[in-house]
Design a protein around this motif. Sequence first.
Motif, mmCIF file in Angstrom:
data_model
loop_
_atom_site.group_PDB
_atom_site.id
_atom_site.type_symbol
_atom_site.label_atom_id
_atom_site.label_comp_id
_atom_site.label_asym_id
_atom_site.label_seq_id
_atom_site.Cartn_x
_atom_site.Cartn_y
_atom_site.Cartn_z
ATOM 1 N N PHE A 133 0.842 -1.198 0.000
ATOM 2 C CA PHE A 133 0.000 0.000 0.000
ATOM 3 C C PHE A 133 0.879 1.250 0.000
ATOM 4 C CE2 PHE A 133 -2.243 3.431 2.178
ATOM 5 C CZ PHE A 133 -3.471 3.448 1.527
ATOM 6 N N ALA A 134 1.916 1.248 0.846
ATOM 7 C CA ALA A 134 2.821 2.396 0.931
ATOM 8 C C ALA A 134 3.629 2.560 -0.350
ATOM 9 C CB ALA A 134 3.751 2.234 2.130
ATOM 10 N N LEU A 135 4.095 1.462 -0.915
ATOM 11 C CA LEU A 135 4.897 1.520 -2.131
ATOM 12 C C LEU A 135 4.075 2.041 -3.310
ATOM 13 C CD1 LEU A 135 7.633 0.771 -3.508
ATOM 14 C CD2 LEU A 135 6.587 -1.444 -4.054
ATOM 15 N N ALA A 136 2.858 1.523 -3.465
ATOM 16 C CA ALA A 136 1.998 1.965 -4.564
ATOM 17 C C ALA A 136 1.678 3.452 -4.445
ATOM 18 C CB ALA A 136 0.718 1.141 -4.594
ATOM 19 N N GLY A 137 1.448 3.906 -3.226
ATOM 20 C CA GLY A 137 1.181 5.322 -3.025
ATOM 21 C C GLY A 137 2.390 6.180 -3.352
ATOM 22 N N ALA A 138 3.566 5.715 -2.936
ATOM 23 C CA ALA A 138 4.783 6.490 -3.168
ATOM 24 C C ALA A 138 5.159 6.560 -4.647
ATOM 25 C CB ALA A 138 5.935 5.890 -2.368
ATOM 26 N N LEU A 139 4.781 5.541 -5.419
ATOM 27 C CA LEU A 139 5.133 5.499 -6.836
ATOM 28 C C LEU A 139 3.969 5.894 -7.746
ATOM 29 C CD1 LEU A 139 7.296 2.240 -6.952
ATOM 30 C CD2 LEU A 139 8.074 4.614 -7.057
ATOM 31 N N LEU A 140 2.903 6.412 -7.158
ATOM 32 C CA LEU A 140 1.703 6.693 -7.935
ATOM 33 C C LEU A 140 1.951 7.710 -9.053
ATOM 34 C CD1 LEU A 140 -1.259 6.035 -8.302
ATOM 35 C CD2 LEU A 140 -1.810 7.854 -6.672
ATOM 36 N N ALA A 193 -10.429 -1.242 -4.184
ATOM 37 C CA ALA A 193 -10.648 0.117 -3.673
ATOM 38 C C ALA A 193 -9.729 1.110 -4.370
ATOM 39 C CB ALA A 193 -10.417 0.156 -2.166
ATOM 40 N N ALA A 194 -8.491 0.679 -4.626
ATOM 41 C CA ALA A 194 -7.539 1.557 -5.312
ATOM 42 C C ALA A 194 -8.078 1.960 -6.674
ATOM 43 C CB ALA A 194 -6.195 0.849 -5.463
ATOM 44 N N ASP A 195 -8.655 1.013 -7.394
ATOM 45 C CA ASP A 195 -9.172 1.363 -8.711
ATOM 46 C C ASP A 195 -10.316 2.367 -8.621
ATOM 47 O OD1 ASP A 195 -8.820 0.617 -11.634
ATOM 48 O OD2 ASP A 195 -10.993 0.437 -11.397
ATOM 49 N N ARG A 196 -11.171 2.196 -7.610
ATOM 50 C CA ARG A 196 -12.268 3.160 -7.436
ATOM 51 C C ARG A 196 -11.732 4.553 -7.134
ATOM 52 N NH1 ARG A 196 -14.430 -1.263 -4.680
ATOM 53 N NH2 ARG A 196 -13.955 -0.386 -2.626
ATOM 54 N N HIS A 197 -10.761 4.632 -6.224
ATOM 55 C CA HIS A 197 -10.184 5.935 -5.869
ATOM 56 C C HIS A 197 -9.488 6.575 -7.069
ATOM 57 C CE1 HIS A 197 -11.028 6.107 -1.584
ATOM 58 N NE2 HIS A 197 -10.641 4.853 -1.447
ATOM 59 N N LEU A 198 -8.784 5.778 -7.847
ATOM 60 C CA LEU A 198 -8.061 6.301 -9.002
ATOM 61 C C LEU A 198 -9.030 6.832 -10.054
ATOM 62 C CD1 LEU A 198 -5.398 3.459 -9.228
ATOM 63 C CD2 LEU A 198 -4.933 5.843 -8.632
ATOM 64 N N ARG A 199 -10.113 6.101 -10.274
ATOM 65 C CA ARG A 199 -11.105 6.551 -11.254
ATOM 66 C C ARG A 199 -11.770 7.851 -10.795
ATOM 67 N NH1 ARG A 199 -12.933 2.679 -15.058
ATOM 68 N NH2 ARG A 199 -12.073 0.579 -14.731
ATOM 69 N N THR A 305 0.471 3.075 8.031
ATOM 70 C CA THR A 305 1.656 3.439 7.247
ATOM 71 C C THR A 305 1.980 4.923 7.288
ATOM 72 O OG1 THR A 305 0.355 3.776 5.216
ATOM 73 C CG2 THR A 305 1.216 1.544 5.624
ATOM 74 N N GLY A 306 0.992 5.743 7.608
ATOM 75 C CA GLY A 306 1.189 7.182 7.541
ATOM 76 C C GLY A 306 1.222 7.698 6.116
ATOM 77 N N VAL A 307 0.757 6.884 5.167
ATOM 78 C CA VAL A 307 0.789 7.251 3.745
ATOM 79 C C VAL A 307 -0.608 7.628 3.266
ATOM 80 C CG1 VAL A 307 1.199 6.387 1.404
ATOM 81 C CG2 VAL A 307 2.779 5.787 3.249
ATOM 82 N N ARG A 308 -0.693 8.785 2.631
ATOM 83 C CA ARG A 308 -1.914 9.211 1.951
ATOM 84 C C ARG A 308 -1.586 9.297 0.464
ATOM 85 N NH1 ARG A 308 -2.663 8.428 6.568
ATOM 86 N NH2 ARG A 308 -3.999 9.557 8.053
ATOM 87 N N TRP A 309 -2.270 8.544 -0.353
ATOM 88 C CA TRP A 309 -1.955 8.536 -1.776
ATOM 89 C C TRP A 309 -2.138 9.931 -2.370
ATOM 90 C CZ3 TRP A 309 -3.614 3.693 -4.985
ATOM 91 C CH2 TRP A 309 -3.030 2.549 -4.435
ATOM 92 N N PRO A 310 -1.178 10.417 -3.146
ATOM 93 C CA PRO A 310 -1.268 11.761 -3.740
ATOM 94 C C PRO A 310 -2.159 11.758 -4.990
ATOM 95 C CG PRO A 310 0.777 10.729 -4.406
ATOM 96 C CD PRO A 310 0.110 9.764 -3.449
ATOM 97 N N LEU A 311 -3.440 11.492 -4.801
ATOM 98 C CA LEU A 311 -4.359 11.330 -5.920
ATOM 99 C C LEU A 311 -4.486 12.607 -6.754
ATOM 100 C CD1 LEU A 311 -7.047 9.267 -4.002
ATOM 101 C CD2 LEU A 311 -5.596 8.405 -5.848
ATOM 102 N N ALA A 312 -4.635 13.754 -6.071
ATOM 103 C CA ALA A 312 -4.794 15.005 -6.812
ATOM 104 C C ALA A 312 -3.535 15.321 -7.634
ATOM 105 C CB ALA A 312 -5.092 16.149 -5.848
ATOM 106 N N LYS A 313 -2.391 15.115 -7.059
ATOM 107 C CA LYS A 313 -1.123 15.370 -7.778
ATOM 108 C C LYS A 313 -0.988 14.426 -8.960
ATOM 109 C CE LYS A 313 3.884 15.629 -7.081
ATOM 110 N NZ LYS A 313 4.991 15.472 -6.088
ATOM 111 N N ALA A 314 -1.309 13.144 -8.736
ATOM 112 C CA ALA A 314 -1.198 12.158 -9.815
ATOM 113 C C ALA A 314 -2.161 12.461 -10.953
ATOM 114 C CB ALA A 314 -1.455 10.754 -9.272
ATOM 115 N N ALA A 315 -3.320 13.027 -10.604
ATOM 116 C CA ALA A 315 -4.307 13.345 -11.639
ATOM 117 C C ALA A 315 -3.806 14.454 -12.560
ATOM 118 C CB ALA A 315 -5.631 13.756 -10.994
#
Length: 319
Positions: A133-140, A193-199, A305-315
């Motif tokens: 989860f942390a790795l995927a978020g960091a490499l998003l 869930a990741a796919d839903r959030h990404l979409r 993990t203390g990781v929040r996926w950077p969804l807005a930045k990735a978008a």
Amino acid sequence: MARERWDPELLPDLSGRSYLVTGANAGLGYFATEQLVRAGAGVVMTGRSPNRLATARAALHRRVPDAEPWQIETLLLDTSNLGSVRAAAATAGMRRRLDGLLLNAGIVHPPRERRTTADGNELVLATNVLGHFALAGALLTTLAAGGGRMVWVGSVSTSLWRYDPIDPQLAEGYTAWRAYVQSKVATTALGFAADRHLREAGVGVSSVVAHPGYAIRGRTPGILGVNEPSRGKRFVDNLQSPIAQSKEHGAWPLVRALVDPAIEGGEYWGPRWVTHGEPRRQTAAAITRDDEVAERLWHAAEDATGVRWPLAKAARVRR
């Protein structure tokens, strides 16, 4: 919808593409890496042991002699250790693009007694779920730059035992089997869930879940330093041949989920006959498709993990 005509032994040309595989020094991760390299891809092999990574890399060059040196890189990564995840992600994130991330590393045979990591997380959850989860978020954002894909590795066990991970850390009622199955429920649910959030965020990255069926060492080709089962293990595992397959074939659904351009985010892939066979689209266990369970696990993973996926930045990242 992915096309049904797919030859797992004759992949499309992947020249110019780059993938990162966790737990690539043995088992499913090794064979997935080998299949990708044979198709021309560049692969970053990760693992927690430098010696085992070096051995696996040497084995790949023996078995795929036409592979260019640049096609096979190694990177130290222990998914049970969040510091190791951050360090590996920082290195991998320096790449211009990453076409895919195979979240494969994990503990298949958990300890009999509950153990925790240096970060205070239950060991199986940390290794199989939280680190990924942390790795995927960091490499998003790196994945988004190439319109990439992440593949989470589930298990057929989630359809056999309905363990609702209300207590993901298993502070109470720990057993080795429950720890393993719960980790795979969490992995699969988070993949969906990741796919839903990404979409929803408009990120150009897809998330797919795949499982290897019943893939065992004793039915797998022997490779020095990578897969060396004893004669006894060979004998016992070959008795299970009607329902089992090799790790090499178990990697087929994982690789197809990673590279088939016709596969869409949110899909679930596994062997045709559940435990063995060529890769086919399948239906995941109901608990892994429960949005309430998935969101509960998503927040638990963020907290642990203390990781929040950077969804807005990735978008905002353009391919």
